[in-house]
Design a protein around this motif. Structure first.
Motif, PDB file in Angstrom:
ATOM      1  N   GLN A  21       0.792  -1.229   0.000  1.00 36.27           N
ATOM      2  CA  GLN A  21       0.000   0.000   0.000  1.00 36.27           C
ATOM      3  C   GLN A  21       0.824   1.278   0.000  1.00 36.27           C
ATOM      4  O   GLN A  21       0.279   2.343  -0.256  1.00 36.27           O
ATOM      5  CB  GLN A  21      -0.969  -0.018   1.186  1.00 36.27           C
ATOM      6  CG  GLN A  21      -1.998  -1.142   1.040  1.00 36.27           C
ATOM      7  CD  GLN A  21      -2.998  -1.150   2.169  1.00 36.27           C
ATOM      8  OE1 GLN A  21      -2.802  -1.837   3.153  1.00 36.27           O
ATOM      9  NE2 GLN A  21      -4.070  -0.393   2.033  1.00 36.27           N
ATOM     10  N   HIS A 123       0.551  -9.224   4.644  1.00 36.06           N
ATOM     11  CA  HIS A 123      -0.595  -8.307   4.568  1.00 36.06           C
ATOM     12  C   HIS A 123      -1.219  -8.458   3.178  1.00 36.06           C
ATOM     13  O   HIS A 123      -1.004  -7.625   2.293  1.00 36.06           O
ATOM     14  CB  HIS A 123      -0.116  -6.879   4.844  1.00 36.06           C
ATOM     15  CG  HIS A 123      -1.216  -5.938   5.233  1.00 36.06           C
ATOM     16  ND1 HIS A 123      -1.209  -5.214   6.400  1.00 36.06           N
ATOM     17  CD2 HIS A 123      -2.371  -5.586   4.607  1.00 36.06           C
ATOM     18  CE1 HIS A 123      -2.292  -4.466   6.482  1.00 36.06           C
ATOM     19  NE2 HIS A 123      -3.015  -4.673   5.393  1.00 36.06           N
ATOM     20  N   ASN A 167      -1.767  -9.977   9.074  1.00 36.51           N
ATOM     21  CA  ASN A 167      -2.743  -8.905   9.285  1.00 36.51           C
ATOM     22  C   ASN A 167      -4.087  -9.380   8.744  1.00 36.51           C
ATOM     23  O   ASN A 167      -4.187  -9.801   7.591  1.00 36.51           O
ATOM     24  CB  ASN A 167      -2.322  -7.651   8.521  1.00 36.51           C
ATOM     25  CG  ASN A 167      -3.385  -6.560   8.608  1.00 36.51           C
ATOM     26  OD1 ASN A 167      -3.467  -5.861   9.608  1.00 36.51           O
ATOM     27  ND2 ASN A 167      -4.214  -6.416   7.576  1.00 36.51           N
ATOM     28  N   GLU A 168      -5.098  -9.323   9.580  1.00 39.01           N
ATOM     29  CA  GLU A 168      -6.472  -9.621   9.175  1.00 39.01           C
ATOM     30  C   GLU A 168      -6.552 -10.858   8.281  1.00 39.01           C
ATOM     31  O   GLU A 168      -7.003 -10.781   7.124  1.00 39.01           O
ATOM     32  CB  GLU A 168      -7.083  -8.430   8.443  1.00 39.01           C
ATOM     33  CG  GLU A 168      -7.131  -7.167   9.270  1.00 39.01           C
ATOM     34  CD  GLU A 168      -7.980  -6.058   8.635  1.00 39.01           C
ATOM     35  OE1 GLU A 168      -8.390  -6.194   7.479  1.00 39.01           O
ATOM     36  OE2 GLU A 168      -8.238  -5.056   9.331  1.00 39.01           O
ATOM     37  N   TYR A 300     -12.802  -1.122  12.983  1.00 35.69           N
ATOM     38  CA  TYR A 300     -13.384  -0.056  12.168  1.00 35.69           C
ATOM     39  C   TYR A 300     -14.888   0.071  12.381  1.00 35.69           C
ATOM     40  O   TYR A 300     -15.423   1.163  12.402  1.00 35.69           O
ATOM     41  CB  TYR A 300     -13.136  -0.325  10.677  1.00 35.69           C
ATOM     42  CG  TYR A 300     -11.703  -0.155  10.267  1.00 35.69           C
ATOM     43  CD1 TYR A 300     -11.226   1.073   9.823  1.00 35.69           C
ATOM     44  CD2 TYR A 300     -10.810  -1.227  10.326  1.00 35.69           C
ATOM     45  CE1 TYR A 300      -9.908   1.244   9.444  1.00 35.69           C
ATOM     46  CE2 TYR A 300      -9.484  -1.068   9.942  1.00 35.69           C
ATOM     47  CZ  TYR A 300      -9.038   0.167   9.507  1.00 35.69           C
ATOM     48  OH  TYR A 300      -7.732   0.326   9.136  1.00 35.69           O
ATOM     49  N   ARG A 338     -17.006   5.107   3.034  1.00 35.41           N
ATOM     50  CA  ARG A 338     -16.571   3.706   3.069  1.00 35.41           C
ATOM     51  C   ARG A 338     -17.764   2.765   3.244  1.00 35.41           C
ATOM     52  O   ARG A 338     -17.644   1.566   3.062  1.00 35.41           O
ATOM     53  CB  ARG A 338     -15.545   3.510   4.206  1.00 35.41           C
ATOM     54  CG  ARG A 338     -14.851   2.159   4.201  1.00 35.41           C
ATOM     55  CD  ARG A 338     -14.112   1.949   2.882  1.00 35.41           C
ATOM     56  NE  ARG A 338     -13.441   0.652   2.794  1.00 35.41           N
ATOM     57  CZ  ARG A 338     -14.062  -0.485   2.469  1.00 35.41           C
ATOM     58  NH1 ARG A 338     -15.350  -0.500   2.227  1.00 35.41           N
ATOM     59  NH2 ARG A 338     -13.363  -1.615   2.377  1.00 35.41           N
ATOM     60  N   TRP A 340     -19.213   2.216   6.124  1.00 38.53           N
ATOM     61  CA  TRP A 340     -19.035   1.521   7.398  1.00 38.53           C
ATOM     62  C   TRP A 340     -19.688   2.319   8.521  1.00 38.53           C
ATOM     63  O   TRP A 340     -19.560   3.558   8.573  1.00 38.53           O
ATOM     64  CB  TRP A 340     -17.548   1.345   7.726  1.00 38.53           C
ATOM     65  CG  TRP A 340     -16.862   0.294   6.895  1.00 38.53           C
ATOM     66  CD1 TRP A 340     -17.455  -0.649   6.106  1.00 38.53           C
ATOM     67  CD2 TRP A 340     -15.443   0.073   6.773  1.00 38.53           C
ATOM     68  NE1 TRP A 340     -16.494  -1.440   5.496  1.00 38.53           N
ATOM     69  CE2 TRP A 340     -15.264  -1.021   5.889  1.00 38.53           C
ATOM     70  CE3 TRP A 340     -14.310   0.687   7.323  1.00 38.53           C
ATOM     71  CZ2 TRP A 340     -13.995  -1.513   5.551  1.00 38.53           C
ATOM     72  CZ3 TRP A 340     -13.052   0.198   6.977  1.00 38.53           C
ATOM     73  CH2 TRP A 340     -12.894  -0.888   6.115  1.00 38.53           C
ATOM     74  N   GLU A 367      -5.186  -0.967  14.344  1.00 41.41           N
ATOM     75  CA  GLU A 367      -5.754  -0.127  13.285  1.00 41.41           C
ATOM     76  C   GLU A 367      -7.112   0.373  13.736  1.00 41.41           C
ATOM     77  O   GLU A 367      -7.890  -0.365  14.347  1.00 41.41           O
ATOM     78  CB  GLU A 367      -5.991  -0.895  11.970  1.00 41.41           C
ATOM     79  CG  GLU A 367      -4.791  -1.205  11.154  1.00 41.41           C
ATOM     80  CD  GLU A 367      -5.115  -1.948   9.855  1.00 41.41           C
ATOM     81  OE1 GLU A 367      -6.201  -1.728   9.286  1.00 41.41           O
ATOM     82  OE2 GLU A 367      -4.273  -2.753   9.426  1.00 41.41           O
ATOM     83  N   TRP A 416      -4.904   3.786  11.403  1.00 40.75           N
ATOM     84  CA  TRP A 416      -4.763   3.509   9.977  1.00 40.75           C
ATOM     85  C   TRP A 416      -5.079   4.820   9.288  1.00 40.75           C
ATOM     86  O   TRP A 416      -6.219   5.228   9.278  1.00 40.75           O
ATOM     87  CB  TRP A 416      -5.713   2.393   9.508  1.00 40.75           C
ATOM     88  CG  TRP A 416      -5.431   2.066   8.068  1.00 40.75           C
ATOM     89  CD1 TRP A 416      -5.999   2.623   6.960  1.00 40.75           C
ATOM     90  CD2 TRP A 416      -4.454   1.136   7.605  1.00 40.75           C
ATOM     91  NE1 TRP A 416      -5.441   2.111   5.832  1.00 40.75           N
ATOM     92  CE2 TRP A 416      -4.489   1.190   6.194  1.00 40.75           C
ATOM     93  CE3 TRP A 416      -3.541   0.274   8.224  1.00 40.75           C
ATOM     94  CZ2 TRP A 416      -3.654   0.402   5.397  1.00 40.75           C
ATOM     95  CZ3 TRP A 416      -2.720  -0.510   7.427  1.00 40.75           C
ATOM     96  CH2 TRP A 416      -2.788  -0.436   6.032  1.00 40.75           C
ATOM     97  N   SER A 423      -5.520   1.822  -1.228  1.00 40.53           N
ATOM     98  CA  SER A 423      -6.430   0.923  -0.513  1.00 40.53           C
ATOM     99  C   SER A 423      -6.974  -0.187  -1.403  1.00 40.53           C
ATOM    100  O   SER A 423      -8.178  -0.293  -1.610  1.00 40.53           O
ATOM    101  CB  SER A 423      -7.602   1.715   0.047  1.00 40.53           C
ATOM    102  OG  SER A 423      -7.319   2.181   1.334  1.00 40.53           O
ATOM    103  N   TRP A 424      -6.082  -1.009  -1.938  1.00 40.78           N
ATOM    104  CA  TRP A 424      -6.520  -2.181  -2.707  1.00 40.78           C
ATOM    105  C   TRP A 424      -7.482  -1.773  -3.817  1.00 40.78           C
ATOM    106  O   TRP A 424      -7.186  -0.848  -4.562  1.00 40.78           O
ATOM    107  CB  TRP A 424      -7.112  -3.242  -1.754  1.00 40.78           C
ATOM    108  CG  TRP A 424      -6.252  -3.418  -0.508  1.00 40.78           C
ATOM    109  CD1 TRP A 424      -6.584  -3.032   0.762  1.00 40.78           C
ATOM    110  CD2 TRP A 424      -4.927  -3.958  -0.415  1.00 40.78           C
ATOM    111  NE1 TRP A 424      -5.551  -3.325   1.617  1.00 40.78           N
ATOM    112  CE2 TRP A 424      -4.533  -3.896   0.934  1.00 40.78           C
ATOM    113  CE3 TRP A 424      -4.030  -4.514  -1.337  1.00 40.78           C
ATOM    114  CZ2 TRP A 424      -3.289  -4.344   1.385  1.00 40.78           C
ATOM    115  CZ3 TRP A 424      -2.790  -4.970  -0.892  1.00 40.78           C
ATOM    116  CH2 TRP A 424      -2.440  -4.875   0.442  1.00 40.78           C
ATOM    117  N   TYR A 432      -6.980   8.136   4.396  1.00 39.89           N
ATOM    118  CA  TYR A 432      -6.993   7.790   5.816  1.00 39.89           C
ATOM    119  C   TYR A 432      -5.922   8.503   6.632  1.00 39.89           C
ATOM    120  O   TYR A 432      -5.902   8.381   7.844  1.00 39.89           O
ATOM    121  CB  TYR A 432      -6.726   6.293   5.977  1.00 39.89           C
ATOM    122  CG  TYR A 432      -7.881   5.373   5.684  1.00 39.89           C
ATOM    123  CD1 TYR A 432      -8.716   4.943   6.710  1.00 39.89           C
ATOM    124  CD2 TYR A 432      -8.128   4.882   4.405  1.00 39.89           C
ATOM    125  CE1 TYR A 432      -9.761   4.064   6.467  1.00 39.89           C
ATOM    126  CE2 TYR A 432      -9.172   4.005   4.159  1.00 39.89           C
ATOM    127  CZ  TYR A 432      -9.985   3.597   5.194  1.00 39.89           C
ATOM    128  OH  TYR A 432     -11.013   2.730   4.952  1.00 39.89           O
TER     129      TYR A 432
END
Ligand code: BG6
Length: 462
Positions: A21, A123, A167-168, A300, A338, A340, A367, A416, A423-424, A432
């Protein structure tokens, strides 16, 4: 600033990011290809504005300047990741000396500036060649990961004392094998379960390797995105739905990582639906020995769930969503960019759960953050006035502070992220950072939140 919320001495103030990233130089420095390089070359249309991973935020070349900026805003710690395909192009075999040199320089520069490097090994960035062998579906890839992990401990363990295996880890399972937002875009419950299982085996074996190498004062952990599952109501059907969501999305990794075993209930559901993974004799012991020293928590958004309105289509692929529906609570506060929900108390609920049910393991917020689109519209006097980000962080910190006062073992807070990054699939859509990055010129500039966090970290509170 008068301090009402004081954090424990030595609290970790900093931020997190990942190699793909920020580094850029995706085709330079001897780096091999990973799944992101490849997927972008095949389907650039899947990425926001067709921006790919080649140059991202150019950290590979600007790391010195970036570390100075981190120091300026009061960081005492920073989580980065090592790119497997940069360190060992192809995923196996010879180490790339240019990569060793790069990571050595970054680590040394951080330490010289009193910023402790926290290093994560994986990641979302599988080397392409290993993905072509089956990625996490393959047990040989698990072995290759363990060799890579050992190599990292050996190369950098004299200076890096906080290590993280993944990570995640549930995100590549969801994205790559269930919901079509990561390569290889498979939709298959059984394969998803195999990927999740092999990831935990890889994690546990890496923990074992770490303990064998015995890095002085070293700690090893994992970073999990924990999404507390809140039922719509106290009706037994809603409670059951929330429990399913918790098992699939939280306890599937939290229990093996912290307690060394899977929840029996999860095993039973998978057995009932013929979704159990292929295992090997001895795996249970490997998992038992893979318990972490420290847990990073990415938070998040909460997950709100209700009992299903309709029976699932029995001919559709097996999905966690067969057991619950997502619930859109009226009046919920949203980050609309986002999509969210923002629910600050979630951070407290996670911490209290760790305290009560997971042995109060040493943890930190690894994060938390808010991605906002088109932040240029908030520029006044040449600076992005991101008051919404300051509010977001402050309100989460208040709940974290309360959890600490009530005895939870949280050691730090990482945003984060430090500077805007790639961001992918969302590329540079949502920003962010404390620090903005001009995608064309790569110029960095402080946002208002950068000055705010500087004061907070200097005062160890606010
Ligand atoms: C976390 C990841 O899920 O959230 C990051 O660890 C990611 O890699 C971050 O960038 C923010 O999510 P997104 O999808 O907006 O980039």
């Amino acid at each position: 600033m008068s301090v009402t919320y004081k954090f424990p001495e030595g609290f970790w103030w900093g931020s997190a990011t990942s190699a793909t990233q920020i580094e850029g130089a995706a085709n330079e420095g001897g780096k091999g290809k990973n799944i992101w390089d490849f997927w972008y070359s095949q389907e650039p249309n899947r990425f926001f504005n067709e921006v790919g991973p080649e140059s991202t935020s150019n950290f590979y070349y600007q790391y010195k300047e970036d570390i100075q900026l981190m120091k300026e805003i009061g960081h005492n710690s920073f989580r980065m990741s090592i790119s497997w395909s940069r360190l060992i192009p192809g995923g196996r075999g010879k180490v790339n000396e240019e990569a060793v040199d790069f990571y050595n320089r970054v680590i040394d520069e951080l330490i010289a500036n009193d910023i402790e490097p926290f290093v994560n090994l994986y990641h979302f960035d599988m080397p392409l060649e290993l993905q072509n062998e089956g990625g996490w579906e393959s047990r040989e890839v698990v072995d290759a990961y363990v060799v890579y992990a050992e190599e990292c401990f050996r190369l950098f363990g004299d200076r890096v004392k906080k290590w993280f295996t993944f990570n995640e880890p549930i995100v590549p399972v969801e994205g790559g094998y269930l919901y079509d937002f990561h390569y290889p875009n498979v939709v298959d419950g059984r394969r998803a379960v195999q990927v999740a299982y092999h990831t935990i085996v890889a994690h546990a074996k890496a923990v074992h390797a770490f303990r064998t190498i015995n890095i002085q004062d070293g700690k090893i952990g994992i970073i999990l995105n924990l999404t507390p599952s809140y039922p719509r109501s106290q009706h037994p059907a809603d409670l059951k739905a929330a429990n399913f969501a918790d098992l699939f999305f939280n306890r599937s990794f939290l229990d093996p990582a912290v307690l060394g075993e899977y929840p029996q209930e999860l095993i039973e559901i998978l057995r009932e639906h013929s979704q159990l993974p292929v295992t090997e004799p001895g795996d249970k012991d490997i998992l038992k020995a893979g318990k972490v020293d420290i847990l990073g928590v990415n938070y998040y958004q909460p997950r709100r769930v209700k009992a299903k309105d309709h029976l699932p289509n029995p001919y559709s692929p097996f999905m966690p969503d067969w057991f619950f529906d997502n619930y859109e609570m009226p009046g919920r506060k949203m980050n609309k960019y986002r999509g969210w929900e923002i629910y600050e108390k979630g951070i407290y609920d996670i911490m209290m759960n760790l305290k009560e049910n997971y042995g109060n393991i040493e943890s930190f917020i690894s994060e938390n953050g808010m991605g906002v689109e088109n932040e240029e519209r908030f520029i006044r006097d040449g600076e992005i006035q991101d008051d919404y980000r300051i509010d977001f962080i402050r309100e989460h910190l208040k709940w974290l502070h309360k959890a600490i006062e009530e005895g939870c073992n949280a050691k730090g807070y990482h945003l984060w992220t430090f500077m805007d990054n790639w961001s992918w699939m969302n590329a540079y859509k949502n920003r962010y950072g404390f620090i903005s990055v001009d995608v064309e010129t790569k110029k960095r500039a402080f946002k208002k939140s950068a000055y705010w966090i500087k004061e907070v970290s200097q005062n160890n509170g606010f």
